[in-house]
Motif scaffolding. Structure first.
Motif, PDB file in Angstrom:
ATOM      1  N   SER A  88       0.823  -1.219   0.000  1.00  0.00           N
ATOM      2  CA  SER A  88       0.000   0.000   0.000  1.00  0.00           C
ATOM      3  C   SER A  88       0.849   1.258   0.000  1.00  0.00           C
ATOM      4  O   SER A  88       0.589   2.208  -0.746  1.00  0.00           O
ATOM      5  CB  SER A  88      -0.928  -0.008   1.218  1.00  0.00           C
ATOM      6  N   LEU A  89       1.879   1.275   0.858  1.00  0.00           N
ATOM      7  CA  LEU A  89       2.741   2.455   0.938  1.00  0.00           C
ATOM      8  C   LEU A  89       3.577   2.621  -0.334  1.00  0.00           C
ATOM      9  O   LEU A  89       3.884   3.747  -0.742  1.00  0.00           O
ATOM     10  CB  LEU A  89       3.658   2.352   2.161  1.00  0.00           C
ATOM     11  N   SER A  90       3.923   1.498  -0.969  1.00  0.00           N
ATOM     12  CA  SER A  90       4.766   1.546  -2.174  1.00  0.00           C
ATOM     13  C   SER A  90       4.065   2.240  -3.338  1.00  0.00           C
ATOM     14  O   SER A  90       4.727   2.838  -4.193  1.00  0.00           O
ATOM     15  CB  SER A  90       5.168   0.131  -2.593  1.00  0.00           C
ATOM     16  N   ILE A  91       2.739   2.162  -3.381  1.00  0.00           N
ATOM     17  CA  ILE A  91       1.998   2.804  -4.483  1.00  0.00           C
ATOM     18  C   ILE A  91       2.195   4.317  -4.416  1.00  0.00           C
ATOM     19  O   ILE A  91       2.518   4.962  -5.424  1.00  0.00           O
ATOM     20  CB  ILE A  91       0.495   2.459  -4.421  1.00  0.00           C
ATOM     21  N   CYS A  92       2.011   4.887  -3.225  1.00  0.00           N
ATOM     22  CA  CYS A  92       2.180   6.341  -3.062  1.00  0.00           C
ATOM     23  C   CYS A  92       3.620   6.758  -3.349  1.00  0.00           C
ATOM     24  O   CYS A  92       3.858   7.765  -4.028  1.00  0.00           O
ATOM     25  CB  CYS A  92       1.791   6.755  -1.643  1.00  0.00           C
ATOM     26  N   ILE A  93       4.566   5.972  -2.849  1.00  0.00           N
ATOM     27  CA  ILE A  93       5.983   6.282  -3.084  1.00  0.00           C
ATOM     28  C   ILE A  93       6.298   6.188  -4.573  1.00  0.00           C
ATOM     29  O   ILE A  93       7.038   7.013  -5.123  1.00  0.00           O
ATOM     30  CB  ILE A  93       6.887   5.330  -2.267  1.00  0.00           C
ATOM     31  N   GLY A  94       5.711   5.181  -5.254  1.00  0.00           N
ATOM     32  CA  GLY A  94       5.935   5.003  -6.689  1.00  0.00           C
ATOM     33  C   GLY A  94       5.446   6.182  -7.511  1.00  0.00           C
ATOM     34  O   GLY A  94       6.119   6.611  -8.465  1.00  0.00           O
ATOM     35  N   ILE A  95       4.289   6.739  -7.135  1.00  0.00           N
ATOM     36  CA  ILE A  95       3.760   7.918  -7.843  1.00  0.00           C
ATOM     37  C   ILE A  95       4.702   9.102  -7.668  1.00  0.00           C
ATOM     38  O   ILE A  95       5.032   9.806  -8.632  1.00  0.00           O
ATOM     39  CB  ILE A  95       2.347   8.275  -7.326  1.00  0.00           C
ATOM     40  N   TYR A  96       5.159   9.303  -6.438  1.00  0.00           N
ATOM     41  CA  TYR A  96       6.058  10.436  -6.169  1.00  0.00           C
ATOM     42  C   TYR A  96       7.373  10.286  -6.931  1.00  0.00           C
ATOM     43  O   TYR A  96       7.857  11.239  -7.555  1.00  0.00           O
ATOM     44  CB  TYR A  96       6.321  10.549  -4.667  1.00  0.00           C
ATOM     45  N   LEU A  97       7.953   9.081  -6.907  1.00  0.00           N
ATOM     46  CA  LEU A  97       9.210   8.843  -7.620  1.00  0.00           C
ATOM     47  C   LEU A  97       9.042   9.028  -9.126  1.00  0.00           C
ATOM     48  O   LEU A  97       9.941   9.540  -9.802  1.00  0.00           O
ATOM     49  CB  LEU A  97       9.728   7.434  -7.321  1.00  0.00           C
TER      50      LEU A  97
ATOM     51  N   PRO B  30       8.985  -2.535  -5.660  1.00  0.00           N
ATOM     52  CA  PRO B  30       8.336  -2.843  -4.371  1.00  0.00           C
ATOM     53  C   PRO B  30       6.839  -3.102  -4.505  1.00  0.00           C
ATOM     54  O   PRO B  30       6.269  -3.881  -3.730  1.00  0.00           O
ATOM     55  CB  PRO B  30       8.614  -1.595  -3.526  1.00  0.00           C
ATOM     56  N   ILE B  31       6.202  -2.465  -5.489  1.00  0.00           N
ATOM     57  CA  ILE B  31       4.745  -2.634  -5.657  1.00  0.00           C
ATOM     58  C   ILE B  31       4.431  -4.027  -6.184  1.00  0.00           C
ATOM     59  O   ILE B  31       3.630  -4.774  -5.607  1.00  0.00           O
ATOM     60  CB  ILE B  31       4.171  -1.567  -6.618  1.00  0.00           C
ATOM     61  N   SER B  32       5.063  -4.400  -7.306  1.00  0.00           N
ATOM     62  CA  SER B  32       4.714  -5.664  -7.953  1.00  0.00           C
ATOM     63  C   SER B  32       5.266  -6.874  -7.192  1.00  0.00           C
ATOM     64  O   SER B  32       4.613  -7.921  -7.139  1.00  0.00           O
ATOM     65  CB  SER B  32       5.195  -5.670  -9.408  1.00  0.00           C
ATOM     66  N   ILE B  33       6.456  -6.750  -6.594  1.00  0.00           N
ATOM     67  CA  ILE B  33       6.992  -7.875  -5.817  1.00  0.00           C
ATOM     68  C   ILE B  33       6.095  -8.169  -4.615  1.00  0.00           C
ATOM     69  O   ILE B  33       5.749  -9.329  -4.346  1.00  0.00           O
ATOM     70  CB  ILE B  33       8.440  -7.578  -5.353  1.00  0.00           C
ATOM     71  N   SER B  34       5.707  -7.127  -3.894  1.00  0.00           N
ATOM     72  CA  SER B  34       4.847  -7.328  -2.719  1.00  0.00           C
ATOM     73  C   SER B  34       3.469  -7.845  -3.124  1.00  0.00           C
ATOM     74  O   SER B  34       2.897  -8.699  -2.433  1.00  0.00           O
ATOM     75  CB  SER B  34       4.715  -6.027  -1.916  1.00  0.00           C
ATOM     76  N   HIS B  35       2.945  -7.370  -4.270  1.00  0.00           N
ATOM     77  CA  HIS B  35       1.635  -7.861  -4.718  1.00  0.00           C
ATOM     78  C   HIS B  35       1.716  -9.323  -5.127  1.00  0.00           C
ATOM     79  O   HIS B  35       0.794 -10.107  -4.869  1.00  0.00           O
ATOM     80  CB  HIS B  35       1.116  -7.012  -5.879  1.00  0.00           C
ATOM     81  N   GLY B  36       2.822  -9.719  -5.781  1.00  0.00           N
ATOM     82  CA  GLY B  36       2.999 -11.126  -6.129  1.00  0.00           C
ATOM     83  C   GLY B  36       3.075 -12.005  -4.895  1.00  0.00           C
ATOM     84  O   GLY B  36       2.483 -13.092  -4.844  1.00  0.00           O
ATOM     85  N   ALA B  37       3.792 -11.525  -3.864  1.00  0.00           N
ATOM     86  CA  ALA B  37       3.904 -12.281  -2.616  1.00  0.00           C
ATOM     87  C   ALA B  37       2.548 -12.425  -1.934  1.00  0.00           C
ATOM     88  O   ALA B  37       2.250 -13.471  -1.329  1.00  0.00           O
ATOM     89  CB  ALA B  37       4.894 -11.590  -1.683  1.00  0.00           C
ATOM     90  N   LEU B  38       1.705 -11.398  -2.041  1.00  0.00           N
ATOM     91  CA  LEU B  38       0.379 -11.447  -1.414  1.00  0.00           C
ATOM     92  C   LEU B  38      -0.475 -12.577  -1.976  1.00  0.00           C
ATOM     93  O   LEU B  38      -1.267 -13.187  -1.247  1.00  0.00           O
ATOM     94  CB  LEU B  38      -0.346 -10.107  -1.601  1.00  0.00           C
TER      95      LEU B  38
END
Length: 691
Positions: free
Chosen positions: A78-87, A118-126
């Motif tokens: 969840s946090l990675s999505i916001c960070i990804g937009i900013y980056l 971080p977004i896609s790796i964590s989503h795959g793990a979920l």
């Protein structure tokens, strides 16, 4: 507990699609709307998601506190999505690029990889975590994986629909990202609230509650909006941004410097008001209109406001001007930030403004025109390439009067044409030559003008004729004085241009073979990443025969090696691998073709991906449910592979038939065919894996 896990899985599917589309859309804006980067971004996403599924997700077997681990990964996602937009928004600053400057192929590859990791790796793990949790609490065996997949796809369907029809039109990226995070925090809180077995779980539950409360606070107090504008200021550092908005066609940003407004479309400056580039607008408008004996009905496709319409209105013979804008939002923003110039242009009784895509307008209008001006000049994406293909030129020709003139412009230079720029101009010239009898080229130091007509007049008019008409029409011009006209229309320039493109082997530009985009991207990459020039040269030489040779060599090697090595049974893995490859190709073909025909895949990509995934899930579920009834699974497997083969062979004919139907049926519902094809291709791909 089982129902809370199901809810978490639904939210996971919903969040995955929204996060993917959100980051993809933000990256497309930074990459100047270049849709070909979609292939790179999706490939990175799938590779990283697979990594998360296999290498991170399988660790759950050795983890004692599985629920807590699932919650931790959900929070990270969840946090990675916001960070990804900013980056993404500060990416150009990180790369040392300015606004409007293109991003090279390699930076697109590695920057998108790092941002979405971080977004896609964590989503795959979920997904793997969800399978294990559902199996534990439902007391079912490995077949529960199919149910988890089904629940995730239901969430994906909801995500695709809500993203397309609610989230895109109404909310900014940060509000959407925080809303998705809020949903995940809520699901995590429910899971832990049900257990509350120990102090550690209670601490994490309280942390989830705080995150849930804080995300709600950000959304409902408008702080999410503040984060959105803070990141935009970082992205547009040095520019005074007064408006930033997404539409179905892309992104529009309006900046203000004193009393001057600049309207950017996907990071590229489109319109400048109230003082435009005087030299450009006068040359672009007056030279073509002066070549016509009596221009009365004018059509402007994109870029008309902010100077071009004003110059057209100076011609006394002009009776009507129809203006269609590729992105209607641009016209609305021009009215929101008015200047005396745009107010005069858009409110003039001779001007009829059409809030519609220019190509669609040209296809549906019954009117015919003396001059058609196309105010688009960069072919670096499929959206704009639609206005530079043989099909478009044929359409424009049918909407012109007998001595009508079509006016387009491409990137040019009066000092040096690189190989890439030469090929781009040669491609457009050859494509025009396929449709029109006469083409007059007026080379420029920035933009080359192409005047195309079936009237030979454009070939014979010289500087004396044009100068005489300036006087006859009493045109008030600043740049296009007799001396400048003599310079622009000197025969040496056209002769120089034709000598340069003579040796080019550039091909014709079509809707379904958009080679113009390739030449444009090659040109910009030669400027920003010159070390990739040999790679693009090599790509240009590739043809279908090379793929056939590689294919047959691969098959021959396979059959030679197979008997010599024990247990060298690669047949099934090979089929599965090529099926996955086919699935990616089908998906990209649909995305690119939709953009080439309609131009608003920026909006529809969520639906296209969603229908493919739904088809894939349903195909897998149908086969899973009938596995026990299939007596000869190998034959059935081969049958599905052959079906995929014939489906692939039929792909081109489907779209050719679609083009034929579209000539006679003007229906907004024809684009649903793309969703049907996406679903079928996904169904066939999904059916292979259970077998």
């Amino acid at each position: 507990m089982k129902k809370y896990i199901v809810l978490s899985i639904l939210i996971m599917g919903f969040s995955g699609l929204v996060a993917q589309m959100l980051i993809l859309r933000e990256l497309l804006i930074v990459f100047l709307g270049n849709e070909l980067s979609i292939g790179i971004i999706l490939a990175n996403w799938l590779i990283l998601e697979a990594f998360g599924c296999f290498f991170i997700g399988k660790k759950i077997e050795n983890i004692k506190n599985k629920i807590e681990a699932f919650v931790g990964v959900s929070i990270l996602f969840s946090l990675s999505i916001c960070i990804g937009i900013y980056l993404t928004r500060i990416l150009k600053s990180i790369l040392g690029l300015s606004i409007g400057e293109g991003v090279g192929l390699l930076p697109i590859l590695y920057s998108s990889f790092l941002i979405i990791s971080p977004i896609s790796i964590s989503h795959g793990a979920l997904f793997t975590f969800s399978c294990k949790l559902y199996s534990l609490f439902s007391k079912q065996d490995a077949s529960s994986i199919g149910k988890v997949y089904a629940y995730e796809i239901i969430g994906t369907i909801l995500g695709g629909v809500i993203w397309t029809y609610i989230l895109i039109p109404k909310f900014n990226s940060f509000t959407i990202a925080i809303g998705v995070a809020m949903l995940n925090f809520f699901a995590c809180f429910l899971l832990l609230f049900y257990l509350r077995d120990n102090r550690f779980q209670k601490i994490i539950m309280f942390a989830c509650f705080l995150l849930l409360f804080y995300s709600g606070y950000l959304i409902f107090t408008g702080k999410a909006e503040n984060l959105h504008y803070f990141s935009i200021k970082k992205q547009w550092k040095g520019h005074n941004v007064v408006h930033y908005q997404n539409s179905i066609y892309g992104n529009i940003c309006v900046t203000k410097n004193k009393e001057q407004y600049t309207f950017f479309s996907n990071g590229i400056p489109n319109i400048i008001t109230p003082i435009p580039d005087i030299e450009f607008v006068e040359e672009f408008v007056h030279l073509p209109l002066l070549f016509h004996t009596s221009p009365k009905n004018i059509l402007i496709l994109s870029g008309g406001a902010g100077g071009i319409i004003n110059e057209v209105l100076k011609h006394p013979t002009v009776e009507s001007i129809e203006y269609a804008e590729l992105d209607p939002l641009l016209l609305k923003l021009l009215r929101k930030f008015p200047t005396p110039l745009t107010e005069y242009e858009l409110n003039n009784p001779k001007v009829k403004v059409n809030y519609i895509d220019g190509r669609f307008f040209l296809k549906t209008t019954r009117n015919k025109y003396d001059v058609i001006l196309v105010g688009l000049f960069e072919l670096s994406d499929l959206q704009i390439n639609r206005f530079f293909t043989k099909e478009f030129f044929s359409l424009a020709k049918n909407k012109m009067n007998n001595n009508g003139i079509l006016v387009i412009g491409t990137r040019g230079s009066l000092t040096y044409l690189s190989d890439e720029l030469r090929d781009l101009n040669s491609c457009i010239f050859k494509t025009l030559k396929e449709v029109f009898s006469y083409i007059r080229v007026i080379p420029g130091d920035g933009i080359n003008l192409f005047l195309s007509s079936d009237s030979k007049d454009i070939s014979f008019f010289d500087k004396d004729w044009i100068t005489k008409r300036v006087i006859e029409r009493n045109l008030k011009v600043n740049v296009l004085v007799p001396r400048h006209i003599e310079y622009k229309l000197h025969p040496k320039w056209e002769e120089w241009f034709f000598n340069l493109i003579k040796g080019s082997k550039a091909k014709i530009n079509y809707d379904f073979r958009p080679i113009g985009v390739f030449y444009s991207i090659s040109y910009w990459n030669a400027i920003f990443t010159p070390y990739l020039r040999p790679f693009f040269k090599w790509c240009e030489k590739i043809n279908l025969s090379i793929f056939f040779i590689i294919f047959f060599l691969f098959i021959a090697m396979f059959f030679v090696m197979r008997p010599k090595i024990k247990n060298f049974n690669l047949s099934v893995p090979l089929c599965v691998g090529t099926t996955g490859f086919a699935g990616m190709i089908f998906d990209l073909i649909l995305i690119f073709t939709f953009q080439a025909l309609y131009g608003y895949v920026f909006s529809w990509i969520g639906l296209l991906v969603m229908f493919f995934m739904v088809g894939s899930a349903l195909g897998a579920m149908v086969i899973i449910s009938t596995l026990n009834l299939i007596k000869n699974k190998l034959k059935f497997f081969i049958g599905i592979e052959l079906t995929i083969l014939f489906f692939a062979l039929g792909f081109p004919f489907i779209f050719l038939f679609y083009q034929y139907i579209e000539k006679f049926v003007f229906s907004p519902f024809l684009n649903i065919i793309f969703l049907v094809i996406s679903f079928i291709s996904g169904f066939l791909i999904g059916a292979v894996f259970p077998l």
